[in-house]
Scaffold this active site. Structure first.
Site, PDB file in Angstrom:
ATOM      1  N   HIS A  98       1.943 -21.274  55.426  1.00 17.48           N
ATOM      2  CA  HIS A  98       3.080 -20.641  54.745  1.00 17.48           C
ATOM      3  C   HIS A  98       3.326 -19.237  55.261  1.00 17.48           C
ATOM      4  O   HIS A  98       2.403 -18.533  55.693  1.00 17.48           O
ATOM      5  CB  HIS A  98       2.899 -20.664  53.219  1.00 17.48           C
ATOM      6  CG  HIS A  98       1.666 -19.995  52.713  1.00 17.48           C
ATOM      7  ND1 HIS A  98       1.611 -18.650  52.414  1.00 17.48           N
ATOM      8  CD2 HIS A  98       0.434 -20.488  52.440  1.00 17.48           C
ATOM      9  CE1 HIS A  98       0.417 -18.344  51.968  1.00 17.48           C
ATOM     10  NE2 HIS A  98      -0.336 -19.437  51.980  1.00 17.48           N
ATOM     11  N   ASP A 100       4.856 -16.680  53.591  1.00 16.29           N
ATOM     12  CA  ASP A 100       4.884 -15.609  52.605  1.00 16.29           C
ATOM     13  C   ASP A 100       3.451 -15.177  52.315  1.00 16.29           C
ATOM     14  O   ASP A 100       2.494 -15.881  52.647  1.00 16.29           O
ATOM     15  CB  ASP A 100       5.592 -16.048  51.324  1.00 16.29           C
ATOM     16  CG  ASP A 100       4.935 -17.265  50.674  1.00 16.29           C
ATOM     17  OD1 ASP A 100       4.299 -18.072  51.397  1.00 16.29           O
ATOM     18  OD2 ASP A 100       5.049 -17.435  49.438  1.00 16.29           O
ATOM     19  N   ASP A 130      -4.687 -15.536  54.763  1.00 16.34           N
ATOM     20  CA  ASP A 130      -3.777 -16.339  53.938  1.00 16.34           C
ATOM     21  C   ASP A 130      -2.347 -15.817  54.078  1.00 16.34           C
ATOM     22  O   ASP A 130      -1.957 -14.913  53.357  1.00 16.34           O
ATOM     23  CB  ASP A 130      -4.246 -16.278  52.482  1.00 16.34           C
ATOM     24  CG  ASP A 130      -3.378 -17.099  51.545  1.00 16.34           C
ATOM     25  OD1 ASP A 130      -2.817 -18.111  51.987  1.00 16.34           O
ATOM     26  OD2 ASP A 130      -3.263 -16.710  50.358  1.00 16.34           O
ATOM     27  N   GLU A 164       5.157 -20.369  49.216  1.00 17.90           N
ATOM     28  CA  GLU A 164       3.957 -21.023  48.695  1.00 17.90           C
ATOM     29  C   GLU A 164       3.281 -20.199  47.618  1.00 17.90           C
ATOM     30  O   GLU A 164       2.704 -20.739  46.680  1.00 17.90           O
ATOM     31  CB  GLU A 164       2.977 -21.292  49.846  1.00 17.90           C
ATOM     32  CG  GLU A 164       1.811 -22.207  49.479  1.00 17.90           C
ATOM     33  CD  GLU A 164       0.620 -21.483  48.881  1.00 17.90           C
ATOM     34  OE1 GLU A 164      -0.252 -22.157  48.290  1.00 17.90           O
ATOM     35  OE2 GLU A 164       0.536 -20.236  48.988  1.00 17.90           O
ATOM     36  N   GLU A 165       3.349 -18.875  47.733  1.00 19.08           N
ATOM     37  CA  GLU A 165       2.565 -18.019  46.853  1.00 19.08           C
ATOM     38  C   GLU A 165       3.141 -17.873  45.447  1.00 19.08           C
ATOM     39  O   GLU A 165       2.427 -17.497  44.526  1.00 19.08           O
ATOM     40  CB  GLU A 165       2.419 -16.612  47.474  1.00 19.08           C
ATOM     41  CG  GLU A 165       1.576 -16.570  48.745  1.00 19.08           C
ATOM     42  CD  GLU A 165       0.107 -16.870  48.510  1.00 19.08           C
ATOM     43  OE1 GLU A 165      -0.270 -17.209  47.375  1.00 19.08           O
ATOM     44  OE2 GLU A 165      -0.669 -16.763  49.477  1.00 19.08           O
ATOM     45  N   HIS A 409      -6.574 -13.319  49.143  1.00 18.68           N
ATOM     46  CA  HIS A 409      -5.829 -12.567  48.124  1.00 18.68           C
ATOM     47  C   HIS A 409      -6.495 -11.235  47.788  1.00 18.68           C
ATOM     48  O   HIS A 409      -6.184 -10.625  46.763  1.00 18.68           O
ATOM     49  CB  HIS A 409      -5.659 -13.390  46.829  1.00 18.68           C
ATOM     50  CG  HIS A 409      -4.691 -14.510  46.947  1.00 18.68           C
ATOM     51  ND1 HIS A 409      -4.125 -15.128  45.842  1.00 18.68           N
ATOM     52  CD2 HIS A 409      -4.169 -15.149  48.014  1.00 18.68           C
ATOM     53  CE1 HIS A 409      -3.320 -16.091  46.247  1.00 18.68           C
ATOM     54  NE2 HIS A 409      -3.337 -16.121  47.564  1.00 18.68           N
TER      55      HIS A 409
END
Length: 437
Positions: A98, A100, A130, A164-165, A409
Site C-alpha cells: 500500500h 499510504d 510499512d 490501507e491504513e 507504526h
C-alpha cells in the site's frame, strides 16, 4: 529451467532499490492517512513507480509489462502491473503493497521521518517497513522481469493499492478493485499479501470489535455517598463481570496452537472518559471504551451478540453486582433510580486463518526456508481486514513481509536492506517453484 530463471532474475539491485525508496519516503509526508486532516495522495507514489516501470511496458513499446492505473478518487490511484506468462490461467500475484502510511510527528523522532536516511544496514523513515519499502521492493521485481524477459509459464501480477491504513473514506482501494472484478483472474493462483514483517509467513490475524460502554449513575456530593450512584464504580464492576463472562465463553481455542497465535482472544478497556467535575463530586456518568481482539476461530457476530446479552443481564440484575464499601450501591429505590450500562459498537472486522494446505503456503514456506535459513510461521491478533475480504471472495491468500515488526507504526521506523534483499530472493524462489507445477 528453474535454475536458469533464478540466474536471469538474479538478486536485488541495491542501488536502484535505495534510489527508488528514497523518492518514495520523500513523498511520505503527503501520503499520511488520517482523514479528515490528512488525506493521502497515493498518485505521488504511483508516479515514481510508473517512472521505473514505463520503459519496460507495452505502452512505451519497450517491454512486456501491462500496466493499469485505476483511480476511484482524484489523486488516489491503484496500480496493477502484469508480466504475462505463456499458459492462460496460470498466475501468481503479489498484492497489498500500500502507498499510504500512518502519521508521524517529526518532533518525536530522532531523525526526519519524511526523508530516507541510511545508517549502515538500516533504511530509516516513515513507510520503510510499512509499506513503502515493499512498494519499492515489488517494483524492482517487476522491473527485473521487464528487463530480463524470462520465458515464464506463469503470469506475475503486482497490485499496489491505495487507502490501507484508514478506511473512513470508502471506495478507494482494493475493495473497489475486487468489486469491479479487476482482480478476478488472480483467483487461479496463489496471492501473496506483502504487508507483514520479520521475513516469516504470517498465517493468521485477528478480528477486531471496537466497543463503548456508557455508564449512567447519579451525580452527588462525595460527602453524601449514600445518595449517589457512582458511575465509575459501576463501570469498573460491570466491566469486570463482562470480561469474566467473555473469557469463560471464548477461552483459548485449540487451533491457536496450530497457527502459533501469540495471544488468545482478548476483551479489554483502552480508554476512559467522564464529563468532568470537582474532586468532591461523585460522577453520574462515564464511558469506558476498548476492543475485542478475536482469533479467527470465533465468530464476530456471535461475540457481539454475547456481549450485549451480558450487559442486558447485568442491567436486569444490577442489585447483584459487586459493590465497593458499605454505602456503595447501584439502585436508589426511594428515588426509583437504577444505574445502567449501555453498550455500543463501532465497525467490526473478522480475522483470517490462511489455508495451510494450499500450494501457496507450501511454496512460501519452502522459499523462506531456502533463503532465510529457517521457516517459522506465526499469527497475531493484529488486524488485516482486507485479506479476510479477499479470502471470503475465493482468493488463496498467504501473507509475508520483510520490514520489522518492532518498528511497525512506530516512531523512528526503519527496515534493513539485507532483509529486503532476502525478500527479493524469496519472490524469485516462489516464481521458480510455481514454474515447475
Amino acid at each position: 529451467m528453474a535454475s536458469s530463471m533464478i540466474e536471469s532474475l538474479g538478486s536485488l539491485n541495491k542501488d536502484s532499490f535505495v534510489s527508488l525508496l528514497s523518492k518514495l519516503i520523500g513523498e511520505s509526508k503527503f501520503v499520511q492517512n488520517n482523514p479528515p486532516e490528512l488525506i493521502p495522495q497515493e498518485d505521488r507514489i504511483v508516479n515514481h513507480v510508473l517512472d521505473s516501470l514505463r520503459p519496460y511496458s507495452t505502452e512505451s513499446g519497450g517491454g512486456p509489462l501491462v500496466i493499469n492505473h485505476v483511480a476511484y478518487h482524484s489523486g488516489r490511484g491503484n496500480l496493477i502491473v502484469e508480466y504475462p506468462g505463456s499458459v492462460p490461467g496460470k498466475i501468481v500475484s503479489f498484492v497489498g503493497m500500500h502507498m499510504d502510511v500512518v502519521t508521524a510527528n517529526p518532533d518525536e523522532w530522532e531523525f526526519d521521518p519524511f526523508s530516507l536516511s541510511i545508517d549502515g544496514d538500516k533504511l530509516r523513515g516513515r513507510g520503510t517497513t510499512d509499506c513503502l519499502g515493499h512498494v519499492a521492493l515489488v517494483t524492482e521485481l517487476m522491473k527485473r522481469l521487464g528487463e530480463t524477459k524470462p520465458a515464464l509459464r506463469s503470469s506475475v501480477v503486482a497490485v499496489f493499492i491505495a487507502s490501507e491504513e484508514n478506511s473512513s473514506i470508502p471506495g478507494v482501494g482494493v475493495d473497489m478493485l475486487v468489486k469491479d472484478k479487476l482482480l478476478d483472474k488472480l483467483k487461479s493462483g496463489p496471492l501473496f499479501w506483502i504487508d507483514t514483517a520479520d521475513k516469516q509467513p504470517c498465517i493468521g490475524t485477528g478480528g477486531m470489535i471496537p466497543w463503548k460502554l456508557h455508564v449512567t449513575g447519579k451525580l452527588f456530593h462525595s460527602g453524601l455517598a449514600h445518595k449517589a450512584i457512582n458511575a465509575m464504580e459501576l463501570g469498573m464492576e460491570g466491566l469486570k463481570e463482562i470480561q469474566s463472562r467473555f473469557y469463560r465463553d471464548f477461552p483459548p481455542h485449540e487451533q491457536e496452537k496450530v497457527y502459533g497465535f501469540a495471544t488468545p482472544s482478548t476483551m479489554k478497556p483502552t480508554q476512559w472518559s467522564y464529563p468532568g467535575g470537582g474532586i468532591n463530586q461523585i460522577p453520574g456518568d462515564c464511558t469506558v471504551s476498548g476492543d475485542v481482539r478475536l482469533t479467527p476461530f470465533y465468530d464476530v457476530k456471535e461475540v457481539m451478540k454475547k456481549l450485549q446479552e451480558y450487559v442486558d443481564d447485568i442491567n436486569a440484575n444490577i442489585e447483584k453486582l459487586a459493590t465497593r464499601g458499605p454505602v456503595s450501591k447501584y439502585v436508589l429505590p426511594e428515588e426509583n433510580l437504577r444505574g445502567r450500562l449501555t453498550l455500543s459498537f463501532d465497525e467490526a472486522s473478522a480475522g483470517v486463518a490462511c489455508n495451510l494446505d494450499s500450494r501457496g503456503f507450501h511454496v512460501l514456506c519452502k522459499a523462506t526456508e531456502e533463503v532465510v535459513g529457517h521457516v517459522k510461521p506465526y499469527s497475531i491478533t493484529g488486524t488485516l481486514p482486507l485479506i479476510r475480504d479477499l479470502k471470503d471472495e475465493g482468493f488463496d491468500v498467504q501473507t509475508s513481509g520483510y520490514g520489522l515488526m518492532a518498528t511497525y507504526h512506530a516512531k523512528n521506523e526503519y527496515c534493513l536492506l539485507s532483509d529486503m534483499c532476502q525478500g527479493f530472493d524469496v519472490f524469485v524462489k516462489i516464481i521458480s517453484q510455481l514454474e515447475q507445477d
